[in-house]
Design an enzyme around this catalytic site. Structure first.
Site, PDB file in Angstrom:
ATOM      1  N   SER A 143       0.849  -1.201   0.000  1.00 38.93           N
ATOM      2  CA  SER A 143       0.000   0.000   0.000  1.00 38.93           C
ATOM      3  C   SER A 143       0.873   1.235   0.000  1.00 38.93           C
ATOM      4  CB  SER A 143      -0.877   0.002   1.255  1.00 38.93           C
ATOM      5  OG  SER A 143      -1.510   1.257   1.386  1.00 38.93           O
ATOM      6  N   TYR A 158      -1.892  -2.886  10.485  1.00 40.27           N
ATOM      7  CA  TYR A 158      -1.880  -2.825   9.009  1.00 40.27           C
ATOM      8  C   TYR A 158      -0.653  -2.063   8.513  1.00 40.27           C
ATOM      9  CZ  TYR A 158      -3.613  -2.086   4.228  1.00 40.27           C
ATOM     10  OH  TYR A 158      -3.750  -2.052   2.849  1.00 40.27           O
TER      11      TYR A 158
HETATM   12  N1  LIG Z   1      -8.616  -1.343  -1.431  1.00 33.77           N
HETATM   13  C1  LIG Z   1      -7.651  -0.420  -1.284  1.00 33.77           C
HETATM   14  O1  LIG Z   1      -7.907   0.804  -1.350  1.00 33.77           O
HETATM   15  C2  LIG Z   1      -6.229  -0.846  -1.073  1.00 33.77           C
HETATM   16  C3  LIG Z   1      -5.262   0.163  -0.968  1.00 33.77           C
HETATM   17  C4  LIG Z   1      -3.934  -0.196  -0.789  1.00 33.77           C
HETATM   18  C5  LIG Z   1      -3.574  -1.531  -0.735  1.00 33.77           C
HETATM   19  N2  LIG Z   1      -4.541  -2.500  -0.834  1.00 33.77           N
HETATM   20  C6  LIG Z   1      -4.103  -3.886  -0.761  1.00 33.77           C
HETATM   21  O2  LIG Z   1      -4.628  -4.616  -1.860  1.00 33.77           O
HETATM   22  C7  LIG Z   1      -4.828  -5.976  -1.477  1.00 33.77           C
HETATM   23  C8  LIG Z   1      -6.241  -6.396  -1.824  1.00 33.77           C
HETATM   24  O3  LIG Z   1      -7.142  -5.548  -1.135  1.00 33.77           O
HETATM   25  P1  LIG Z   1      -8.712  -5.470  -1.485  1.00 33.77           P
HETATM   26  O4  LIG Z   1      -9.081  -4.062  -1.331  1.00 33.77           O
HETATM   27  O5  LIG Z   1      -8.998  -6.196  -2.744  1.00 33.77           O
HETATM   28  O6  LIG Z   1      -9.296  -6.264  -0.205  1.00 33.77           O
HETATM   29  P2  LIG Z   1     -10.629  -7.121   0.008  1.00 33.77           P
HETATM   30  O7  LIG Z   1     -11.678  -6.730  -0.961  1.00 33.77           O
HETATM   31  O8  LIG Z   1     -10.936  -7.036   1.454  1.00 33.77           O
HETATM   32  O9  LIG Z   1     -10.147  -8.613  -0.339  1.00 33.77           O
HETATM   33  C9  LIG Z   1      -9.212  -9.241   0.494  1.00 33.77           C
HETATM   34  C10 LIG Z   1      -9.091 -10.703   0.108  1.00 33.77           C
HETATM   35  O10 LIG Z   1      -8.170 -11.327   1.012  1.00 33.77           O
HETATM   36  C11 LIG Z   1      -8.781 -12.489   1.589  1.00 33.77           C
HETATM   37  N3  LIG Z   1      -8.271 -12.742   2.920  1.00 33.77           N
HETATM   38  C12 LIG Z   1      -8.311 -11.909   3.990  1.00 33.77           C
HETATM   39  N4  LIG Z   1      -7.825 -12.525   5.072  1.00 33.77           N
HETATM   40  C13 LIG Z   1      -7.475 -13.785   4.682  1.00 33.77           C
HETATM   41  C14 LIG Z   1      -6.942 -14.922   5.360  1.00 33.77           C
HETATM   42  N5  LIG Z   1      -6.681 -14.903   6.682  1.00 33.77           N
HETATM   43  N6  LIG Z   1      -6.693 -16.047   4.649  1.00 33.77           N
HETATM   44  C15 LIG Z   1      -6.964 -16.097   3.335  1.00 33.77           C
HETATM   45  N7  LIG Z   1      -7.479 -15.056   2.641  1.00 33.77           N
HETATM   46  C16 LIG Z   1      -7.741 -13.921   3.319  1.00 33.77           C
HETATM   47  C17 LIG Z   1     -10.282 -12.144   1.570  1.00 33.77           C
HETATM   48  O11 LIG Z   1     -11.102 -13.295   1.580  1.00 33.77           O
HETATM   49  P3  LIG Z   1     -11.721 -13.956   2.902  1.00 33.77           P
HETATM   50  O12 LIG Z   1     -12.110 -12.842   3.825  1.00 33.77           O
HETATM   51  O13 LIG Z   1     -12.851 -14.776   2.389  1.00 33.77           O
HETATM   52  O14 LIG Z   1     -10.613 -14.813   3.440  1.00 33.77           O
HETATM   53  C18 LIG Z   1     -10.411 -11.452   0.222  1.00 33.77           C
HETATM   54  O15 LIG Z   1     -10.533 -12.396  -0.825  1.00 33.77           O
HETATM   55  C19 LIG Z   1      -4.513  -6.043   0.032  1.00 33.77           C
HETATM   56  O16 LIG Z   1      -3.193  -6.498   0.208  1.00 33.77           O
HETATM   57  C20 LIG Z   1      -4.622  -4.594   0.467  1.00 33.77           C
HETATM   58  O17 LIG Z   1      -3.856  -4.326   1.615  1.00 33.77           O
HETATM   59  C21 LIG Z   1      -5.858  -2.185  -1.009  1.00 33.77           C
END
Ligand SMILES: NC(=O)c1ccc[n+]([C@@H]2O[C@H](COP(=O)([O-])OP(=O)(O)OC[C@H]3O[C@@H](n4cnc5c(N)ncnc54)[C@H](OP(=O)(O)O)[C@@H]3O)[C@@H](O)[C@H]2O)c1
Length: 253
Positions: A143, A158
């Site tokens: 991030s 985080y």
């Molecule tokens: N969205 C943003 O604005 C943003 C910004 C900067 C960085 N990021 C990064 O981008 C990546 C994806 O984020 P996103 O926004 O797509 O998040 P999201 O919609 O919350 O999706 C997260 C995914 O990770 C899985 N997950 C979470 N905990 C887990 C565990 N213990 N074991 C296995 N799977 C797990 C979730 O599935 P389950 O809950 O079913 O396990 C889900 O499929 C992350 O690394 C996040 O930090 C996102």
């Protein structure tokens, strides 16, 4: 033909958001893709989307907080699709959020286990085969908030985990600099996903009013990156031989 064509990829957090979009983009580029998360219903939706675009996919329902299960994950993907060539460590948790003095220390440690230790353990378990096969890609999704560690107050686990993940990534890349395996960080920007929605109203944002105001306005005005845009950017970088870099969604390739 794309370098990704015919490769086997494992995408963690592939049930929704950036992970699902990345898995789809990999499948469109010809990869066979293992989809990992905990929620089976979401994984099945991702699986159907990949199959609909002609891709080969395999579902692994697993909790990355269970480090003992990681060798079994690698074994199952290997027997279903073949040896993993591309590892996308995308899964992450933003919890626990709240005043650090009131957090449950084991919950703080659990976040680091999922966001950092599991990602590293997966890489360590898949790297020997990549090195033997003379090709591999490891991408750790981080991030841009790492650049501003004083923001997102009350999301200490985080912030700490993403900074540690980036240090791990760049150090591993340096160690493997003379090898055919590349290791990079990808920062997807502010993406319109469940995680972004969760953060908007969480104590992490409430404790950072300027950031919260910006996040709510960006979401209302449609200024967020879409998961598809993030995935296309990640794939564009993945096609290069670059290693030891911090890729950002805003990079133009
Ligand atoms: N969205 C943003 O604005 C943003 C910004 C900067 C960085 N990021 C990064 O981008 C990546 C994806 O984020 P996103 O926004 O797509 O998040 P999201 O919609 O919350 O999706 C997260 C995914 O990770 C899985 N997950 C979470 N905990 C887990 C565990 N213990 N074991 C296995 N799977 C797990 C979730 O599935 P389950 O809950 O079913 O396990 C889900 O499929 C992350 O690394 C996040 O930090 C996102």
């Amino acid at each position: 033909m794309s370098v990704i064509d015919g490769k086997v990829a494992l995408v963690t957090g592939a049930g929704r958001g950036v992970g699902r979009a990345t898995a789809l983009e990999l499948a469109r580029a010809g990869a066979r893709v293992a989809l990992l998360a905990r929620s089976l219903g979401e994984l099945e939706e991702s699986y159907e989307s990949l199959r609909a675009c002609g891709g080969a996919a395999f579902v692994v329902q697993a909790d990355l907080g269970d480090l003992d299960g990681i060798p079994e994950i690698a074994r199952r993907v290997n027997s279903a699709l073949g040896s993993v060539d591309i590892l996308i460590n995308n899964a992450a948790t933003t919890e626990p959020v709240g005043a650090s003095v009131s957090l449950d220390p084991p919950a703080w440690a659990a976040a680091l286990r999922i966001n950092v230790v599991a990602a590293a353990t997966l890489a360590f378990s898949l790297l020997p085969a990549m090195l033997e096969r003379q090709w591999g890609r490891v991408v750790n999704v981080s991030s841009g908030i790492v650049e501003a560690p004083g923001m997102m107050i009350r999301a200490n686990a985080y912030l700490t985990s993403k900074a540690a993940l980036e240090a791990h990534t760049l150090n591993l890349a340096a160690e493997l600099a003379d090898s055919p395996v590349t290791v990079n960080v990808f920062r997807p920007g502010s993406v319109d996903t469940a995680m972004f929605d969760f953060l908007c109203d969480s104590p992490a944002m409430v404790g950072s009013p300027e950031l919260r105001e910006w996040a709510l306005r960006a979401r209302a005005e449609g200024e967020l990156t879409t998961p598809d845009e993030a995935a296309r950017s990640l794939l564009a970088h993945l096609r290069t031989d670059a290693s030891g870099q911090i890729w950002d969604v805003s990079d133009v390739l």
